[in-house]
Structure formats: C-alpha cells, structure tokens
Write an enzyme that holds these catalytic residues in place. Structure first.
Site, mmCIF file in Angstrom:
data_model
loop_
_atom_site.group_PDB
_atom_site.id
_atom_site.type_symbol
_atom_site.label_atom_id
_atom_site.label_comp_id
_atom_site.label_asym_id
_atom_site.label_seq_id
_atom_site.Cartn_x
_atom_site.Cartn_y
_atom_site.Cartn_z
ATOM 1 N N THR A 1 84.356 57.369 59.385
ATOM 2 C CA THR A 1 85.725 57.864 59.280
ATOM 3 C C THR A 1 85.870 59.179 60.032
ATOM 4 O O THR A 1 85.042 60.077 59.884
ATOM 5 C CB THR A 1 86.094 58.062 57.796
ATOM 6 O OG1 THR A 1 86.018 56.802 57.149
ATOM 7 C CG2 THR A 1 87.495 58.631 57.646
ATOM 8 N N GLY B 1 77.425 68.958 69.163
ATOM 9 C CA GLY B 1 76.745 68.924 70.454
ATOM 10 C C GLY B 1 75.501 68.051 70.433
ATOM 11 O O GLY B 1 75.241 67.276 71.354
ATOM 12 N N GLN C 1 77.604 75.781 76.007
ATOM 13 C CA GLN C 1 77.684 77.231 76.208
ATOM 14 C C GLN C 1 78.668 77.593 77.308
ATOM 15 O O GLN C 1 79.154 78.723 77.370
ATOM 16 C CB GLN C 1 76.303 77.790 76.573
ATOM 17 C CG GLN C 1 75.241 77.590 75.517
ATOM 18 C CD GLN C 1 75.449 78.469 74.300
ATOM 19 O OE1 GLN C 1 76.168 79.468 74.349
ATOM 20 N NE2 GLN C 1 74.850 78.094 73.193
ATOM 21 N N CYS D 1 57.564 83.716 66.143
ATOM 22 C CA CYS D 1 57.657 84.045 64.727
ATOM 23 C C CYS D 1 59.002 83.631 64.132
ATOM 24 O O CYS D 1 59.120 83.477 62.929
ATOM 25 C CB CYS D 1 57.460 85.541 64.519
ATOM 26 S SG CYS D 1 55.875 86.142 65.111
ATOM 27 N N ASN E 1 71.543 78.166 76.982
ATOM 28 C CA ASN E 1 71.889 78.845 75.738
ATOM 29 C C ASN E 1 71.065 80.100 75.492
ATOM 30 O O ASN E 1 71.505 81.010 74.822
ATOM 31 C CB ASN E 1 71.730 77.882 74.563
ATOM 32 C CG ASN E 1 70.390 77.180 74.575
ATOM 33 O OD1 ASN E 1 69.988 76.582 75.576
ATOM 34 N ND2 ASN E 1 69.684 77.263 73.473
HETATM 35 S S1 FES Z 1 55.363 84.637 62.160
HETATM 36 FE FE1 FES Z 1 54.240 85.576 63.746
HETATM 37 S S2 FES Z 1 53.251 87.194 62.653
HETATM 38 FE FE2 FES Z 1 54.511 86.355 61.171
#
Ligand code: FES
Lengths: 432, 221
Positions: free
Chosen positions: A247, A71, A189, A335, A151
């Site tokens: 290829t 994609g 999607q 995170c 997505n």
């Molecule tokens: S990555 Fe956000 S607190 Fe650990």
C-alpha cells in the site's frame, strides 16, 4: 549551549512546508489509493499529482517514476531489477569502488548469485574517469551503476560524460537505447545541488530520496527510462505498476514531491549561498590546524561538503568532543562503523588506513550560517589539540599522505587484525 | 553518527548505522573528557620500568602503556598511557589506570586479575560493540608487565599467552577466534566470515564452537 547541525548528508530536517503538505494524509485523507470510493480516489489523485510533480523536476514522464521506501530500496530495485530482467543477455555489472553501501552490497549480493562485477577505481581526488567506465564494459554487461555525488567526500562525478561514454559504446556495438547496458545513478546526495534533468544527464535509471532533501524519511523514487524492463524485488498486490507492491505511503509520497519541488526551486540560490561557507570552513581548518588533508576534489564537490583527515586523532573521539560543544558531524573512522571497518571511500583515494580513522565530515545545509562556521572554527582547534595530546600516533606529514611513514600501523596500512593473525601464527608455530 | 543533548545534560548518542543508543554514564563522560594518568610529554629515560604497546585487532587502534613498579612491595606505583582510539578506549583506559594506581597501587598479581568487565562495571557500562576497546588497555598492560618481569629477571612470572592451533589445515588459532568474537562474531559462520576463510578441518568444528561459547561468555557474559 549553541547547537550546530553539520550532518546534512546523513539526513536533513523536514521542511515545515513539507510537513504541512503531508498533514492531511495523516488525518482525514487516510484512504487506500487502491480503493474505488471517493476517499480512496482522493489518495490516488494525490499520488498521481505527486508523481507528475516529480516527473516535471526530473524532466521525464510520470510512468517513468516509481515510489519506493527510500534510496536503498531504489538502488536495490534498479540493480537487482535490471540484472534479473536481462539475465539472458549477460551477467556482468560495472560499478565503482566509492559507491554507497546500498549499491555496493547489492552488487556483492548478486556476485554471490552468479553475476560478475567490475569495480572501476576512483582517482586520488575521488573522481571517476568515464573512459575507465567504457573500458570496463563487456558484451555481457547489463548494468552500470555509478553514483552522481559521493555521500562521504562530496565529489560530483561526471555523470553526463559517463552516460555519453556508455551510449557511445552501445552505438559502436550497434545497440539501441533500449538494449543493455543501462546506466543507473544514485543521486540522493546530488538532488539538492546538481542538475537532475534525466534527459540532459542521459541516465537510464536514477535514485533519489526524501531524507536528504528536507523531505520525509522512508520514501524514495526510482526513475527508469520507458521501455527498460525491471523485475520487482517486492511482491504482493501489484501497486506501482507491479514494480513495487505494498500500500502506497501517501503522506510520504506527497511530502517527497513537495520537498523535491522546493529543492529544485532553491537549488541555485542555496548552492551559491553554501559554496563560500564551505570554502571558509575548509580554509579555516587548514589555516588553524596543522596536519590536515582534504578528502575529495576541491572544486568538483557538493557545495555543502567538507571532509578532512585530521591526522593523529581518532574520528569518533573527535565527534564526541564536538558533540559536547553542540556540534554534530560524522566520521569515516572504523570505530564509528557497525562493522569496525574504516571508510572504503577514503581508502579508495589511495590514502592509508589512518587517514580514514582521522576523517571528519561536516555537511552544511539550509540552517547553516556564517556564525555556525565561525563557532566550529573556534572550538575545533582546541579539541584537536586535546586529542593529539592523548594520541601516541605522530604521522609524518607530506600534505598528500602518499608516502606517510606508517609507524603506528603495521603492514603498509593494512588493518591490524590481518597482521596480528599472521604474527600469532608464527608464534603458534614455535609452541610445541 | 547523530547526536543531540537532552535537557538533563546527559548526551545521548545514536549510531546511525546500527541504531544503537548509548546514554553514556557520567563516569564515562568524566573519564572521556578528563582522562586520568595520561602521559603528556614523551617518557623520560628511567622514568618507567616497562612499556607495552598493542594494536586493537578489531578496529586498528593503538595503545601505549608505561608502568613503574616498587620492587619490594611488587606494587604498581605509576601507570601512564596514550591511545589512538575511540571514546570508549579513552574512558576505559583512564578508569583502568585509576584502578591500578589507587590506594598506593595494586600488587602486580592483583592488577593482572582485573578483567575488562571489572573496568566496565566501574564505568557504569559500555555498549557491546565497544567491549574490544577496553581489552586494548588490558593487553597493553600485560605486555608492559611481561617487559618488567623480563627486565627484572623474574622469568618464571612471564605470562605466556601461547596461541593454540585449532584448525590444522588452515592454521587457525584460538587467538584468531578470540579476535573474531571480539569483533562481534557470534556464530561459526560469522567467525568464518571475519577470518575470511571457511573451516578447513571438519574435525575442528566442535572445538571452534566451544571456543566461541567460551569467549562470548568471557567478554559478553
Ligand atoms: S572502536 Fe576503535 S578503539 Fe574503540
């Protein structure tokens, strides 16, 4: 332990029928499709057959299909390829603020090379208004790239209407079908659940890939309307009508065609099977857990996508707790992203920063059963309760997240580091 | 994120964006699933001597920390926390709280010497991109300790972490550079990208480079 895979938007398992179709090309049928002898010719025939099958599903000609490595490459080829080929006609692109990174970052790269771009904004439901697309067009626009289905939040955009808006604009300006601007859509999607006949949709270019439709990873397709010029982004031996050198990956191409054929045949039945399961999961979460917001339009969304912000908890921690109970899901939390930026899609809905942090995405698929949904509904409330007891954040909740008091985060939901920086500057100003 | 459980019961998490694999240690898992020293109810009046709160510069997460100190012995007898952070933030703060309070509590000056790496060693490691999560606890702790020093009129002990201006023209401080490095910037270009500015004062370049090296060493060395 029970395992429940609910991350089908990330990737799908390869269908055994697809694996079987691919098998010979890992073994005796290893020939290079460019070779003249029988072994090579058989590989070439297999690719031709696959191309024909793909074209049949998309309702286009075989010559309008190019195989790529996935994609991302198809998006790059469509956007860079058209932008460069039509450079003399203008250097303006139109896209949206909820695109996949493959589109977003390609457009950004072109912006660094002298193109300009307009980012049409999604509304609070994650939908795009075709009129906004038309309004963004200028005489210099050569390409419009708007995804078919998102997505992250699963919204299905009005692709047909967007195509019509672009066409009407061109008509008004006395431009023909083969004059820019062209409309590209990333349909990775959508392919398993939506209409993908390119004539009915009216799009000029369309991206799809294998890994989201129970096909192999590392293979994609780009449909491009006959007559549209595209500059290659990969150079070499001139395979794929000079559009994509290298290829050919015969096994993957054969597998992708098989996967697409199965997806097309099972699309309707699978959509009607998953829709009630999706709604059960959404309603169950809303009913059992307080302070939850649904991300994306309730109805105009893929039958397999549930995306909720569970306020006051951090998404990655939630994923790890879910994982410990055998459930695989995804999050838009900073995170969990390589760049430590929260999901641009959730932010695009006009939601504060914390909502992206707290978002959890469940994407259902062929293996999903009602028992799976019951199991998730069984374990999720405990996990949320536990994480909320760890969390110092307690957002005021108004159900929409529009007027949330941003107590935990500074500066109206802006990332901490920005305001930290200005703080430390003031501080530094005071130090002799 | 894609995750699956191996037969030996050790979860292996693979980040789909970075491809990074993380077989987290049993200790990390233990602290993540059973965090120590969590403050479950709100802090009561007089229950603690000081409180510290910080937001992570990198990902926007939050950490609250409360401490109780024995005035005579200068030892930290209790430390509680709460966080809106990822698994690594939870595990590393839990471990930090245990290290500070174990064996009757550490003396403040010793606790201040705990570096994020020391917590990581006790945890059996964290992935590189998760190092900033353990810095969260460190910073909240320093804030709480400063509050304690002020509340007890020990002004001479307050730790002043003054930011020093490095690039005069753009007002970039050493703290800005530290944050950029914690967010994963490795080179001067990446630092500039994180700060969303170029370098305004070419004379500052050598010092910026030196600081990048210093912070890389400090957090990743
Ligand atoms: S990555 Fe956000 S607190 Fe650990």
């Amino acid at each position: 332990m029970r395992t429940v895979y609910l991350d089908h938007a990330a990737t799908t398992p390869t269908d055994p029928r697809v694996v079987a179709a691919m098998q010979p090309y890992f073994g005796e049928e290893f020939g290079n499709p460019s070779a003249l002898y029988a072994l090579g010719r058989r590989s070439k025939d297999a690719i031709d057959l696959a191309r024909g099958g793909v074209a049949a599903v998309l309702g286009c000609g075989s010559d309008e299909i190019t195989f790529t490595s996935g994609g991302t490459e198809s998006d790059n080829l469509a956007i860079q390829g058209v932008a460069r080929a039509y450079e003399s006609k203008g250097k303006h692109l139109v896209t949206t603020n909820i695109e996949h990174h493959a589109v977003q970052n390609t457009v950004k790269a072109l912006e660094k090379q002298g193109w300009s771009a307009t980012y049409v904004r999604a509304d609070g439901d994650g939908l795009i208004d075709p009129r906004d697309i038309a309004a963004a067009l200028t005489p210099e626009t050569t390409l419009v790239s708007v995804m078919y289905a998102n997505n992250e939040i699963g919204t299905v955009l009005p692709t047909r209407e967007i195509a019509k808006a672009v066409r009407d604009w061109k008509k008004e300006k006395n431009r023909g079908l083969l004059d820019p601007p062209f409309l590209h859509t990333d349909a990775c999607q959508a392919v398993g659940y939506c209409e993908v006949d390119v004539r009915k949709l009216g799009v000029d270019l369309l991206t799809a890939n294998g890994s989201k439709i129970y096909g192999p990873k590392g293979v994609g397709i780009l449909y491009h309307r006959r007559g549209i010029r595209i500059e290659p982004v990969i150079f070499g031996g001139g395979q794929e009508s000079r559009l994509r050198s290298g290829t050919e990956n015969t096994a993957a191409i054969v597998g992708l065609a098989k996967a697409l054929e199965i997806a097309a045949a099972e699309r309707e039945a699978e959509s009607s099977r998953l829709t009630p399961l999706r709604d059960k999961l959404t309603a169950g979460i809303m009913g059992r857990i307080p302070k939850v917001v649904i991300n994306g339009h309730l109805v105009k969304r893929l039958p397999n996508n549930v995306n909720v912000s569970i306020l006051d908890i951090e998404g990655e921690a939630a994923l790890l707790y879910l994982d410990a109970r055998g459930i695989s899901a995804a999050t838009g939390s900073a995170c969990d992203s390589a760049s430590l930026d929260p999901s641009h899609v959730i932010l695009a809905l006009g939601r504060p920063y914390e909502y992206a942090h707290a978002s959890v995405r469940f994407t259902l698929g062929r293996s999903t059963t009602e028992e799976d949904i019951d199991y998730v509904l069984d374990v999720l409330p405990e996990i949320v309760a536990k994480l909320r007891s760890i969390s110092p954040v307690n957002l005021q909740f108004d159900g929409r997240g529009d007027q949330t008091i941003r107590k935990a985060f500074v500066d109206l939901g802006r990332p901490h580091w920005e305001s930290n920086r200005s703080e430390s500057r003031t501080a530094s100003g005071r130090i002799p | 994120m894609e995750a699956h459980t191996k037969t030996d019961g050790q979860a292996e998490v693979i980040n789909q964006h970075t491809g990074e694999r993380w077989v987290y240690s049993d200790i990390v898992k233990d602290h993540f699933f059973h965090p120590r020293n969590l403050l479950l109810e709100g802090a009561k009046e007089g229950e603690f001597d000081a409180e510290g709160m910080v937001g992570s510069p990198a990902c926007g997460d939050v950490m609250y920390m409360w401490i109780k100190v024995n005035r005579e012995s200068d030892r930290i007898t209790d430390l509680k926390w709460k966080t809106f952070g990822c698994g690594s933030a939870i595990a590393s703060t839990s471990m930090f709280s245990m290290m500070v309070t174990e064996n009757g509590g550490m003396k403040i000056d010793d606790a201040l010497k705990i570096r994020p790496q020391d917590v990581m060693v006790r945890l059996g490691g964290l992935p590189n991109r998760k190092i900033h999560c353990s810095v969260l606890a460190d910073k909240a702790f320093r804030k709480a300790v400063n509050e304690y020093f002020r509340a007890t009129a020990q002004y001479e002990r307050v730790i002043i972490e003054g930011a020093k201006i490095i690039d005069q023209r753009l007002n970039i401080t050493d703290k800005d550079i530290e944050e950029a490095v914690l967010e994963g910037a490795q080179t001067i270009e990446e630092v500039q990208q994180k700060l969303k500015v170029g370098v305004g004062d070419p004379d500052a370049l050598p010092e910026i480079e030196q600081l990048i090296r210093f912070y890389k060493e400090k957090y990743y060395g």
